[in-house]
Design a protein around this motif. Sequence first.
Motif, mmCIF file in Angstrom:
data_model
loop_
_atom_site.group_PDB
_atom_site.id
_atom_site.type_symbol
_atom_site.label_atom_id
_atom_site.label_comp_id
_atom_site.label_asym_id
_atom_site.label_seq_id
_atom_site.Cartn_x
_atom_site.Cartn_y
_atom_site.Cartn_z
ATOM 1 N N ILE A 81 3.461 0.889 2.955
ATOM 2 C CA ILE A 81 3.065 -0.097 3.974
ATOM 3 C C ILE A 81 3.025 -1.494 3.351
ATOM 4 C CG2 ILE A 81 1.283 -0.734 5.645
ATOM 5 C CD1 ILE A 81 0.462 2.253 5.640
ATOM 6 N N HIS A 82 3.816 -2.375 3.935
ATOM 7 C CA HIS A 82 3.932 -3.748 3.432
ATOM 8 C C HIS A 82 3.318 -4.699 4.464
ATOM 9 C CE1 HIS A 82 6.916 -2.228 0.529
ATOM 10 N NE2 HIS A 82 7.382 -1.527 1.542
ATOM 11 N N GLN A 83 2.391 -5.546 4.009
ATOM 12 C CA GLN A 83 1.808 -6.543 4.911
ATOM 13 C C GLN A 83 2.002 -7.930 4.324
ATOM 14 O OE1 GLN A 83 -1.896 -4.096 5.721
ATOM 15 N NE2 GLN A 83 -2.045 -5.722 7.262
ATOM 16 N N PRO A 111 10.205 8.262 -3.933
ATOM 17 C CA PRO A 111 9.078 7.833 -3.087
ATOM 18 C C PRO A 111 8.682 6.374 -3.278
ATOM 19 C CG PRO A 111 8.306 9.248 -4.884
ATOM 20 C CD PRO A 111 9.809 9.280 -4.913
ATOM 21 N N LYS A 112 9.093 5.781 -4.404
ATOM 22 C CA LYS A 112 8.781 4.359 -4.636
ATOM 23 C C LYS A 112 9.545 3.462 -3.678
ATOM 24 C CE LYS A 112 8.121 4.307 -9.687
ATOM 25 N NZ LYS A 112 8.180 5.739 -9.975
ATOM 26 N N THR A 113 10.723 3.914 -3.282
ATOM 27 C CA THR A 113 11.663 3.065 -2.543
ATOM 28 C C THR A 113 11.612 3.360 -1.057
ATOM 29 O OG1 THR A 113 13.159 2.837 -4.429
ATOM 30 C CG2 THR A 113 14.137 2.586 -2.264
ATOM 31 N N SER A 114 11.503 2.284 -0.258
ATOM 32 C CA SER A 114 11.424 2.447 1.196
ATOM 33 C C SER A 114 12.817 2.382 1.824
ATOM 34 C CB SER A 114 10.560 1.343 1.801
ATOM 35 O OG SER A 114 9.348 1.216 1.093
ATOM 36 N N LEU A 115 12.982 3.178 2.876
ATOM 37 C CA LEU A 115 14.294 3.288 3.532
ATOM 38 C C LEU A 115 14.826 1.958 4.080
ATOM 39 C CD1 LEU A 115 16.389 5.440 4.009
ATOM 40 C CD2 LEU A 115 14.991 6.311 5.895
ATOM 41 N N ARG A 158 0.872 -1.189 0.000
ATOM 42 C CA ARG A 158 0.000 0.000 0.000
ATOM 43 C C ARG A 158 0.904 1.234 0.000
ATOM 44 N NH1 ARG A 158 -5.231 0.860 2.332
ATOM 45 N NH2 ARG A 158 -5.215 -1.331 2.887
ATOM 46 N N LYS A 159 0.767 2.044 -1.020
ATOM 47 C CA LYS A 159 1.617 3.237 -1.105
ATOM 48 C C LYS A 159 0.767 4.432 -1.514
ATOM 49 C CE LYS A 159 5.858 0.756 -2.387
ATOM 50 N NZ LYS A 159 7.025 0.647 -3.267
ATOM 51 N N PRO A 160 1.220 5.648 -1.222
ATOM 52 C CA PRO A 160 0.489 6.821 -1.696
ATOM 53 C C PRO A 160 0.495 6.864 -3.229
ATOM 54 C CG PRO A 160 2.523 7.469 -0.559
ATOM 55 C CD PRO A 160 2.413 5.985 -0.442
ATOM 56 N N PRO A 166 8.579 -3.523 -12.114
ATOM 57 C CA PRO A 166 9.993 -3.763 -11.776
ATOM 58 C C PRO A 166 10.568 -2.767 -10.770
ATOM 59 C CG PRO A 166 9.767 -2.906 -14.019
ATOM 60 C CD PRO A 166 8.393 -3.242 -13.552
ATOM 61 N N GLN A 167 9.940 -1.599 -10.634
ATOM 62 C CA GLN A 167 10.474 -0.626 -9.668
ATOM 63 C C GLN A 167 9.707 -0.655 -8.354
ATOM 64 O OE1 GLN A 167 10.230 3.001 -12.043
ATOM 65 N NE2 GLN A 167 12.449 2.902 -12.276
ATOM 66 N N ASN A 168 8.653 -1.448 -8.274
ATOM 67 C CA ASN A 168 7.792 -1.411 -7.087
ATOM 68 C C ASN A 168 7.553 -2.755 -6.415
ATOM 69 O OD1 ASN A 168 6.395 1.293 -8.403
ATOM 70 N ND2 ASN A 168 6.230 1.168 -6.187
ATOM 71 N N ALA A 169 7.783 -3.840 -7.128
ATOM 72 C CA ALA A 169 7.352 -5.134 -6.578
ATOM 73 C C ALA A 169 8.490 -6.154 -6.525
ATOM 74 C CB ALA A 169 6.173 -5.677 -7.385
ATOM 75 N N ASN A 170 9.708 -5.669 -6.309
ATOM 76 C CA ASN A 170 10.805 -6.618 -6.099
ATOM 77 C C ASN A 170 10.554 -7.458 -4.856
ATOM 78 O OD1 ASN A 170 13.002 -5.982 -8.191
ATOM 79 N ND2 ASN A 170 12.269 -3.989 -7.513
ATOM 80 N N VAL A 171 9.982 -6.827 -3.842
ATOM 81 C CA VAL A 171 9.746 -7.592 -2.613
ATOM 82 C C VAL A 171 8.746 -8.717 -2.826
ATOM 83 C CG1 VAL A 171 10.489 -5.889 -0.926
ATOM 84 C CG2 VAL A 171 8.158 -5.847 -1.747
ATOM 85 N N ALA A 172 7.865 -8.587 -3.806
ATOM 86 C CA ALA A 172 6.946 -9.700 -4.092
ATOM 87 C C ALA A 172 7.769 -10.928 -4.470
ATOM 88 C CB ALA A 172 5.988 -9.323 -5.225
HETATM 89 O O1 LIG Z 1 10.810 -0.090 -1.422
HETATM 90 C C1 LIG Z 1 9.676 -0.582 -1.505
HETATM 91 O O2 LIG Z 1 8.695 -0.128 -0.891
HETATM 92 C C2 LIG Z 1 9.457 -1.815 -2.307
HETATM 93 C C3 LIG Z 1 9.804 -1.668 -3.704
HETATM 94 O O3 LIG Z 1 9.892 -0.604 -4.248
HETATM 95 C C4 LIG Z 1 10.073 -2.895 -4.447
HETATM 96 O O4 LIG Z 1 9.786 -3.984 -3.933
HETATM 97 O O5 LIG Z 1 10.575 -2.804 -5.576
#
Ligand SMILES: O=C([O-])CC(=O)C(=O)O
Length: 276
Positions: free
Chosen positions: A228-230, A253-257, A156-158, A195-201
């Motif tokens: 927010i990742h659940q 903003p796509k990438t979390s710290l 869940r992201k803005p 590819p820039q948002n769902a690597n964690v998937a």
């Molecule tokens: O950093 C994140 O929130 C996750 C992300 O972009 C990714 O999985 O590619």
Amino acid sequence: MTLNHLCIIGAGSIAAELLDTLAHVLEAPLERLIVLQRAGKTTLPEDMAQAASRCAITVQASDNLADVIAARPDLAIECAGHGAVHAYGEQLLENGIETVIASTGVLADDAWHDRLRRAAQAGQTRLVLPAGAVGGMDILAALQNGTLDTVAYTSRKPPHAWRGSPAEAAVDLDSLTGETVFFEGSARRAAVDYPQNANVAATIALAGAGLDATTVRMIADPDVQANIHQIEIASDGAEVQVRIVGKPTARNPKTSLPTVYSLVREVMRRRGPIVS
Ligand SMILES: O=C([O-])CC(=O)C(=O)O
Ligand SMILES: NC(=O)C1=CN([C@@H]2O[C@H](COP(=O)(O)OP(=O)(O)OC[C@H]3O[C@@H](n4cnc5c(N)ncnc54)[C@H](OP(=O)(O)O)[C@@H]3O)[C@@H](O)[C@H]2O)C=CC1
């Protein structure tokens, strides 16, 4: 063996914050750091150059993979995107350079999974998948040895964090008034399409139930400021819920710290005699 010579691939938001953080947490500087950028980029941005000089005694900026291979770093960390893993991953591994990739979604493509696995075997080294923006990979990977019934991941992201992704075609990100689910499907589909948002998937899937059995939902939510990742796991060993409210990096903003800090961890766990 202690890590003394590091290669960082990319000079974007993760790389910049990785250097800033390493400059603070390293008790002694590394001997050498080489930063690999795209062809034609042979100097580091000024802020990165300053942080790099605090991280290592000798700093080299290069746009040529051959320089990295010749330098033989103890570890390479990719934080540059899927294209960079495609461009450099096999050669790094075949040359025996242990490689950590942030862009784990590359492995959602079976052909690339196989190529990188073979390259690591040929080089007698390892491709390392960091936890990245999420957590709980330890218990998930342990439970995978029993029976995993479901593994479901929700991101869940803005709305602005989804700009430049296929979410733009699915919803009007500028006019959302409430949470909107724009993707439901497998981890494989999510990692390939985002590819820039769902690597964690992919990271979660590869630690647990696999790319086709791990389900993913992606939500644009104008009421949140964080990423927010659940993760919900049902298994014979345990029921697990993980919820991470990740702060976005200042530059992207796509990438979390936590992604940055998980890469710092990969460095630090190769620097001390006790590893946790
Ligand atoms: O950093 C994140 O929130 C996750 C992300 O972009 C990714 O999985 O590619
Ligand atoms: N596992 C996880 O939890 C997460 C993984 N990621 C992955 O990390 C990647 C980087 O994230 P982030 O730093 O925020 O992205 P940025 O867009 O801020 O930075 C990417 C950097 O990589 C550089 N780059 C791109 N392609 C190449 C290449 N072939 N060779 C060398 N450098 C290259 C870019 O250079 P240029 O400006 O010249 O294009 C840019 O400097 C994401 O694309 C994603 O794949 C991100 C977040 C979480």
